[in-house]
Structures are given as C-alpha cells and as structure tokens.
Design a protein around this motif. Sequence first.
Motif, PDB file in Angstrom:
ATOM      1  N   ALA A   1       0.839  -1.210   0.000  1.00  0.00           N
ATOM      2  CA  ALA A   1       0.000   0.000   0.000  1.00  0.00           C
ATOM      3  C   ALA A   1       0.871   1.256   0.000  1.00  0.00           C
ATOM      4  N   MET A   2       1.821   1.311  -0.945  1.00  0.00           N
ATOM      5  CA  MET A   2       2.802   2.386  -0.982  1.00  0.00           C
ATOM      6  C   MET A   2       2.817   3.101  -2.337  1.00  0.00           C
ATOM      7  N   THR A   3       1.647   3.262  -2.967  1.00  0.00           N
ATOM      8  CA  THR A   3       1.608   3.866  -4.297  1.00  0.00           C
ATOM      9  C   THR A   3       2.292   5.231  -4.326  1.00  0.00           C
ATOM     10  N   GLY A   4       2.009   6.073  -3.336  1.00  0.00           N
ATOM     11  CA  GLY A   4       2.543   7.426  -3.334  1.00  0.00           C
ATOM     12  C   GLY A   4       4.011   7.538  -2.960  1.00  0.00           C
ATOM     13  N   TRP A   5       4.592   6.472  -2.439  1.00  0.00           N
ATOM     14  CA  TRP A   5       6.013   6.491  -2.087  1.00  0.00           C
ATOM     15  C   TRP A   5       6.889   6.347  -3.331  1.00  0.00           C
ATOM     16  N   ARG A   6       6.343   5.827  -4.395  1.00  0.00           N
ATOM     17  CA  ARG A   6       7.004   5.687  -5.695  1.00  0.00           C
ATOM     18  C   ARG A   6       8.309   4.898  -5.607  1.00  0.00           C
ATOM     19  N   ILE A   7       8.192   3.653  -5.184  1.00  0.00           N
ATOM     20  CA  ILE A   7       9.352   2.762  -5.159  1.00  0.00           C
ATOM     21  C   ILE A   7       9.069   1.539  -6.041  1.00  0.00           C
ATOM     22  N   GLY A   8       9.824   1.467  -7.126  1.00  0.00           N
ATOM     23  CA  GLY A   8       9.789   0.289  -7.987  1.00  0.00           C
ATOM     24  C   GLY A   8      11.209  -0.169  -8.211  1.00  0.00           C
ATOM     25  N   TYR A   9      11.376  -1.254  -8.946  1.00  0.00           N
ATOM     26  CA  TYR A   9      12.719  -1.712  -9.271  1.00  0.00           C
ATOM     27  C   TYR A   9      12.724  -2.601 -10.504  1.00  0.00           C
ATOM     28  N   VAL A  10      13.881  -2.593 -11.167  1.00  0.00           N
ATOM     29  CA  VAL A  10      14.122  -3.463 -12.320  1.00  0.00           C
ATOM     30  C   VAL A  10      15.253  -4.403 -11.965  1.00  0.00           C
ATOM     31  N   LEU A  11      15.090  -5.675 -12.310  1.00  0.00           N
ATOM     32  CA  LEU A  11      16.150  -6.660 -12.148  1.00  0.00           C
ATOM     33  C   LEU A  11      16.464  -7.252 -13.514  1.00  0.00           C
ATOM     34  N   GLY A  12      17.730  -7.393 -13.817  1.00  0.00           N
ATOM     35  CA  GLY A  12      18.132  -7.966 -15.093  1.00  0.00           C
ATOM     36  C   GLY A  12      19.612  -8.298 -15.068  1.00  0.00           C
ATOM     37  N   SER A  13      20.086  -8.951 -16.106  1.00  0.00           N
ATOM     38  CA  SER A  13      21.498  -9.338 -16.152  1.00  0.00           C
ATOM     39  C   SER A  13      22.378  -8.096 -16.233  1.00  0.00           C
ATOM     40  N   LYS A  14      23.593  -8.210 -15.728  1.00  0.00           N
ATOM     41  CA  LYS A  14      24.508  -7.069 -15.602  1.00  0.00           C
ATOM     42  C   LYS A  14      24.712  -6.336 -16.919  1.00  0.00           C
ATOM     43  N   ASN A  15      24.915  -7.073 -18.003  1.00  0.00           N
ATOM     44  CA  ASN A  15      25.223  -6.427 -19.284  1.00  0.00           C
ATOM     45  C   ASN A  15      24.047  -5.620 -19.821  1.00  0.00           C
ATOM     46  N   LEU A  16      22.813  -5.939 -19.391  1.00  0.00           N
ATOM     47  CA  LEU A  16      21.639  -5.161 -19.777  1.00  0.00           C
ATOM     48  C   LEU A  16      21.410  -3.990 -18.829  1.00  0.00           C
ATOM     49  N   MET A  17      21.594  -4.234 -17.544  1.00  0.00           N
ATOM     50  CA  MET A  17      21.239  -3.237 -16.544  1.00  0.00           C
ATOM     51  C   MET A  17      22.149  -2.016 -16.556  1.00  0.00           C
ATOM     52  N   GLU A  18      23.380  -2.157 -17.035  1.00  0.00           N
ATOM     53  CA  GLU A  18      24.253  -0.988 -17.095  1.00  0.00           C
ATOM     54  C   GLU A  18      23.699   0.046 -18.071  1.00  0.00           C
ATOM     55  N   HIS A  19      22.929  -0.411 -19.052  1.00  0.00           N
ATOM     56  CA  HIS A  19      22.307   0.516 -20.011  1.00  0.00           C
ATOM     57  C   HIS A  19      20.986   1.077 -19.464  1.00  0.00           C
ATOM     58  N   VAL A  20      20.222   0.257 -18.769  1.00  0.00           N
ATOM     59  CA  VAL A  20      18.999   0.748 -18.123  1.00  0.00           C
ATOM     60  C   VAL A  20      19.344   1.841 -17.118  1.00  0.00           C
TER      61      VAL A  20
END
Length: 383
Positions: A236-255
């Motif tokens: 119940a934390m919609t207004g706190w605006r916390i999300g995350y992305v998980l992915g392999s290292k070689n992809l995440m450096e570009h994200v």
Amino acid sequence: MLSKINSRVKSISIPGIRVFANKVNEYENGINFTIGESDFPTPENVKQAGIKAIENNLTGYSHNAGLLDVRQAISRFFEETYHFYYDPATEIVVTNGASEAIDSVLRTILASGDEVILTSPIYSGYESIIHLNGAKSVTIDTTDNGFILDPERLEQAITDKTKAIILNYPSNPTGATLSRDQMEKIVAVLKNHNIFIISDEIYSENTFDGEHCSFASFPEIREQLFLIHGLSKSHAMTGWRIGYVLGSKNLMEHVLKVHLNNSICASLPSQYAAIEALTANREAPADMNKAYIERRDFVYKRLREMGLETTLPTGAFYFFPSIQSTGLTSMEFATKLLENEQVAVVPGSSFTGNGEGYIRISYANSMENLHEGLVRLERFLQK
C-alpha cells in the motif's frame, strides 16, 4: 506552437482509468471502482522509517541505482521468496515506481519501427510508452482463452521486427495468473527467439490461489529478461514511488543510464521506508490478501447474481466482467453508469481493443463501498 509538439505525444490520450477516476470526484456521492490502489494504509513501521529519514536529514541524492542497502534487501527478498538471485551491486536499479521502471527499460531497448508484443487485454500504460518511442504494439487476444497467453499464438506473432514482449501476471485488468506449467510452455517458445522479455510482476504478492511463479525462475531466459516489481501494491505504498528493475549485468548498465538521465534516483526517504518494508514487513501482503479474498468472493457472487459473465480472479484486485449482453460499448456503459448512478468503472476499451465489451472493477475498496456500488450497478442493469 501546438503544431510543433511531438506528433507521438499528440497521438496518445489520457488513460480511461484516469478519465473516470477524475470524473467521479465531481459527484458528491460518487463511488470509485477505477483505481488500482489499496484502501489500506502503509504499515506504521514503514511510515516511521520514512519519517525518521526525513528527521535525520536523509533527503538528498542516493547512488543512481538506489541505496545499496535497498538493493540488498530486494535481492534477499527474491532469493528467499522465489529462489533466484540477482546481484545487488550490478543487476538491480531502484526506480520511481514500477511505471518509471517500465519506461526506462522500453527507452533502453526500443528504436523506431520495432514491434512489442502485448497479451490483450492489458494495462494501457505500456502502449503509450511503446508509441512514444516510435515502436508499434502487436496484441495477442486472450479473451477466448481465460485471459491466458496461448503459446501457439505467441509463436505466430513473433516476426523479424519483434524487439520484446511484455507479460503481466497476475494481470491488470483481468486478475488472471499463470501456473508453472503454463509458464513453461511460454518459456519454451521465447527461449528460441532473440527478443527481450519484460515481466511486470508488480502484483505477485497479491496471488490468491497457489503460489506465484516468476519468469525469473527460468534460467534459460535470464539473459533476455527484465523483471519489473515494486512496493506500490504489496505494501500500500503507491505514493512512495518505489519500484525496481532486475536484469542481467550487461543489460542493466544501459537501463541505469536511461534511469539516471530521467530522474537521477528514487526518493531517499522512500528508499529507507522500502528497506523496512522488505525486511520487517514481508507479512503485510498476506494480511491484506485476507481482506481482498473476502471482497473478491463477495463481488463475484453479486456479479453472477446480476447476470454478468465474469471470471474469478486469482490475483491482483480486479474483475473484468463482460457487458456485451447490454448492447452498449464499454465507454457508453461506463459513462451512463457514472451519470445515472455515480459509480465509476473503467471501460474495457482502455486496455487495448480486445478489452471492448468488458469493464474493469477494482475491489481494492471498503466492503461498505462495494455493497453500495454493486446495488447501484444492479439497479443500472435493471433499467
């Protein structure tokens, strides 16, 4: 000056969810069944963690990827709950909600002319970002298959232009979930194609029948996969605006490059609240789910009594009943329901073209509002 505005921006519209959520506020006795937002408060100790951060002047920037403590808490959560591991140092980026996570991933991978496959009906926010990047959405109809992706249709939809597929289970707007067997069949198709897989599992903790299985549990597609998640629905934390992305290292450096140029970092007090949620409040979703299941079962019974054909949701907190028997379009139905009974629902057409003939009802609401709103809905149908 309007002629100089980006034509892609002009081509998209405000989502139907927000249109009707805003309209219902104009009615003194309006009942809002539109927003996918819990009516529960954020857990008290999570709020206190955010307050303490502010009191201690922890209000500046963090590492662009988020505090290492947050990323470690995220990594532990997935390892202990779903038994897969992402390196908190290089494979996790904390974002301003899951929406920014989706935006950052799509802007990282898309070029003009690319195609992105969407299971349909599906959350409207994906299409807008796809189109803003000059790419095209390709939908696969799931309305005749219990809102579950058919692997054969998936195989047929993949072309040389396909850059990615977005999967959203538990599903917004249908509440459908996938079994591991169903996922294995989808994975068997995807592993043979050089395309990205974006799995938006923001509702994973709101799974009511059985246990959620993540696409990140399949090592054979790990190098293709971006996992989208966050705390908005689970805590119940919609207004706190916390999300995350998980992915392999070689992809995440570009994200990370796209993310930091977009917003630098997520709110620091919110990150401290996130640590508390992920470490001391893992039971919060299960406690809320008890109420959601009670509400779900009540709404399902009432919709069936009204003669509306609907599927029992096994996750998220939405119903997606058919209103085809009324002879109205979903926009007409939602508009007339609001005008006549002051009840706001979302037209199914807001969730791609295959949503036409349906409406979405959020039952993340009080039992009092659900009782009264469904009385009004029934009265509207009888008229």
